[in-house]
Design a protein around this motif. Structure first.
Motif, PDB file in Angstrom:
ATOM      1  N   ALA A 444       0.839  -1.203   0.000  1.00 45.06           N
ATOM      2  CA  ALA A 444       0.000   0.000   0.000  1.00 45.06           C
ATOM      3  C   ALA A 444       0.872   1.249   0.000  1.00 45.06           C
ATOM      4  N   GLY A 445       1.880   1.291   0.872  1.00 46.32           N
ATOM      5  CA  GLY A 445       2.791   2.429   0.814  1.00 46.32           C
ATOM      6  C   GLY A 445       2.906   3.175   2.107  1.00 46.32           C
ATOM      7  N   LEU A 446       2.826   4.508   2.021  1.00 46.06           N
ATOM      8  CA  LEU A 446       3.196   5.388   3.131  1.00 46.06           C
ATOM      9  C   LEU A 446       1.954   5.973   3.809  1.00 46.06           C
ATOM     10  N   PRO A 447       2.131   6.466   5.029  1.00 45.17           N
ATOM     11  CA  PRO A 447       0.978   7.041   5.726  1.00 45.17           C
ATOM     12  C   PRO A 447       0.538   8.384   5.153  1.00 45.17           C
ATOM     13  N   MET A 448      -0.745   8.620   5.171  1.00 47.02           N
ATOM     14  CA  MET A 448      -1.291   9.936   4.828  1.00 47.02           C
ATOM     15  C   MET A 448      -0.920  10.905   5.940  1.00 47.02           C
ATOM     16  N   TYR A 449      -1.100  12.183   5.651  1.00 47.84           N
ATOM     17  CA  TYR A 449      -0.799  13.220   6.641  1.00 47.84           C
ATOM     18  C   TYR A 449      -1.519  12.930   7.961  1.00 47.84           C
ATOM     19  N   GLY A 450      -0.796  13.079   9.040  1.00 49.67           N
ATOM     20  CA  GLY A 450      -1.400  12.945  10.361  1.00 49.67           C
ATOM     21  C   GLY A 450      -1.543  11.523  10.855  1.00 49.67           C
TER      22      GLY A 450
END
Ligand code: WTA
Length: 650
Positions: A444-450
């Protein structure tokens, strides 16, 4: 509840090393660069109050908030003291910004009918629907259940509820009478909005007949508003049932959106858990609005002229957040399609893309795999050049399906994003940003902001790169669920009680050295069939309710198209014979067709520990036709496994 720690449940670990760079043309025009993502992500964690205040400040608030977050673990209040209205922000605000003439919805029926609503037209209908509901006695805080096909009225009804502060509970139109009445009773719904019928693969799905039966079992229900979708002329109960079109025609088109507290409940959406009945996930107004607004814009790199098509039904959270609220809050044009992907043939999705010049397509791996199986020649017959971005959601996507999607549908020109999130999270949590980050198919990848994820052991120890563990979120975020409707204890236990001080997602995952998170699937007794969540307990309860069944255990089996399918092990009641066809029909009636077992094993015993716990781990191995692995010494009767392995499935 138990959580298998052996590797067999986390068995679709992907050994995939490909890294796909964002196509150069896309990256050149993208909203967010890698540097921009890094900067904003860091700000969102270091100074969350400023970050979230900036995002929320782009929307309209009738009363400003006094505090960004009040966190009393496990309860969050976001934008404390603020008043707003999500329907106002989705519609009135767009008209005030001069977008009244822009298309909000382009809807295509399965029969090919097309209906278009501009923002001004949609606003007018939503105001009328709000007035019609008020006339039926619906008040702020009342629950309204929706049981509808994917017609524009479904979105109009949701927005009308939001406008008056009624709490909507959408029940997928494929669910059975019992599923519908259980959900209406749990929410104590006052009004049910349904349709005479829906269109599916050329046939009619008789929703009103189900609604009538469910209404008979729901004492709180006062009225039914009925959309005339198919002209099938159902019986209407005088005093209780009202035609949607008549109610709207009689209603004024003047209505001011009600200012609501930021924490006013917006909707309940039922989803499966590992125990007991489905839980009503409760979302509130301000935080959900900010989360869906931000993610739709950022993750999908939204442009003014996009035609955004999320293929999910509004009965699921994906339909709530990315067919209705998120895109409308951004003033986007949304494509809605009522029917099946294979009606009249497997070219239907591509015909829709071509005809309506869809630019962003967001669908589930199960659909991608089913479409892939039909071959490349079908999509090749259509002009798919309008597409610029492809998204995936709902279950892990296997690298083969990812590559096919990118190559055959995206023409190697469109980035593919794999978005991980849940009914509970309200909006996208993990993804790559399409112009900023290379994609790793299957991850899926990386975290969204926050969003601050971590991979932990059950004991709450944080794991390092590439170690498989449990996916948790370490701090609250605006669009998170607030509670389980009517059962706060269940909320505490399920989400914040498994590992102290973190949100427990129920998924297994690992993170690589670049920070990319690969989600490997549920670690609890929840199945993911065609991207839809089903609790093994729910299906087991339905099976044992059948007179011929004494005991039942349900597990998932990997499936090429559905991702996972339902396999049931049943013990006959006394001398009774189990009729597999009757049992399948029974489960369909009790829950819905998606819960129907693909395989049934009629057994004389189930593998249990001495304390009587069913060891589903071994059943999963048998269902998948694999050799038995693991310690069988805790079984009361290890011979059960040999007998089961020789039992043919029916
Ligand atoms: C799974 C759907 C891997 C996961 C939005 C999660 C995924 C459950 C992905 C939530 C993904 C969703 N990769 N798994 N990109 N997206 N899941 O509540 O197991 O219907 O916990 O929400 O689907 O399903 P739900």
């Amino acid at each position: 509840m138990t959580h298998p720690t052996s590797s067999d449940h986390i068995d679709n670990v992907l050994h995939e090393t490909r890294v796909i760079q964002p196509p150069a043309d896309f990256a050149a025009q993208a909203q967010v660069t890698r540097e921009e993502y890094d900067r904003r992500y860091r700000q969102s964690l270091d100074d969350p109050d400023t970050f979230w205040a900036e995002v929320a400040g782009e929307l309209t608030w009738m009363t400003p908030w006094e505090q960004v977050l009040d966190w009393q673990e496990p309860h969050a209040r976001w934008f404390v003291g603020g008043q707003t209205n999500i329907a106002y922000n989705a519609l009135d605000r767009q008209v005030e910004r001069g977008l009244g003439g822009k298309r909000a919805f382009v809807w295509e029926g399965e029969d090919g009918e097309v209906r278009t609503f501009t923002y001004a037209e949609l606003l007018r209908e939503v105001k009328q629907a709000a007035n019609a509901m008020l006339a039926l006695g619906v008040q702020t805080g009342d629950r309204v259940t929706l049981y509808l096909p994917l017609v524009p009225e479904a979105a109009i009804a949701m927005l009308a509820c939001a406008r008056i502060g009624a709490v909507h509970s959408v029940v997928f139109g494929g669910f059975s009478v019992s599923a519908l009445s259980d959900r209406m009773n749990d929410a104590a719904s006052k009004l049910l909005i349904t349709a005479d019928a829906g269109l599916r693969r050329g046939g009619l799905v008789n929703l009103k007949a189900n609604a009538d039966e469910a209404a008979g079992k729901t004492p709180t229900l006062e009225h039914m508003l009925v959309v005339n979708r198919a002209g099938s002329n159902p019986p209407m109960q005088p005093g209780r049932d009202v035609w949607w079109h008549e109610a709207l025609a009689a209603a004024s088109d003047e209505h001011e959106a009600m200012p609501l507290d930021s924490e006013h409940p917006l909707f309940v959406l039922y989803t499966s858990g590992s125990t007991g009945k489905p839980k009503g996930v409760l979302h509130t107004t301000g935080g959900y609005m900010v989360g869906t607004y931000l993610t739709t814009d950022t993750v999908f790199d939204l442009k003014d002229d996009d035609v955004f098509w999320c293929t999910a039904d509004v009965g699921w959270v994906t339909g709530h957040s990315y067919s209705v609220y998120g895109p409308l809050l951004n003033g986007a044009t949304v494509m809605l399609y009522e029917g099946a992907p294979n009606h009249p043939d497997w070219g239907r999705f591509w015909a829709i893309v071509q005809k309506h010049r869809v630019t962003i397509l967001y669908t589930a791996p199960t659909a991608i795999r089913a479409l892939m199986r039909q071959g490349d020649a079908i999509p090749a017959q259509y002009d798919l050049s309008s597409l610029r971005l492809l998204g995936s959601v709902g279950e892990p996507i296997n690298p083969e399906a990812w590559m096919w999607y990118a190559r055959v549908i995206g023409g190697d020109r469109c980035p593919v994003i794999d978005t991980w999130w849940q009914t509970e999270t309200g909006s996208i949590m993990l993804t790559t940003l399409p112009g900023a980050h290379p994609a790793k198919p299957g991850s899926a990848g990386l975290p969204m902001y926050g969003i601050e994820p971590a991979i932990m052991t059950r004991a709450g120890e944080e794991l390092g790169p590439n170690d498989g563990g449990l996916l948790v979120i370490k701090r609250p975020w605006p669009s998170m669920l607030r509670t389980v409707y009517g059962d706060d204890e269940r909320y505490r236990k399920t989400y914040w009680g498994e590992i102290p001080h973190v949100y427990f997602a129920g998924d297994g995952a690992r993170r690589d050295a670049d920070g990319y998170i690969t989600v490997m699937g549920r670690v609890d007794d929840v199945l993911n069939v065609s991207g839809h969540r089903l609790g093994t307990m729910e299906i087991e309860s339905a099976l044992v309710a059948h007179p011929s069944v004494a005991e039942a255990a349900v597990v998932g089996r990997p499936d090429d198209i559905k991702g996972e399918c339902v396999v049931a092990f049943v013990l006959p009641q006394g001398e009774q014979t189990v009729d597999p066809a009757a049992l399948r029909a029974y489960v369909t009636r009790e829950i819905g067709a998606l819960a129907r077992p693909d395989a049934i094993y009629i057994a004389d015993a189930l593998p249990k520990t001495r304390s009587g716990k069913i060891m589903r781990r071994f059943l999963r191995q048998i269902a998948a036709g694999r050799a038995i692995e693991g310690d069988t010494s805790t079984l009361e009767d290890p011979g059960v496994l040999d007998r089961l392995a020789e039992t043919p499935a029916v």
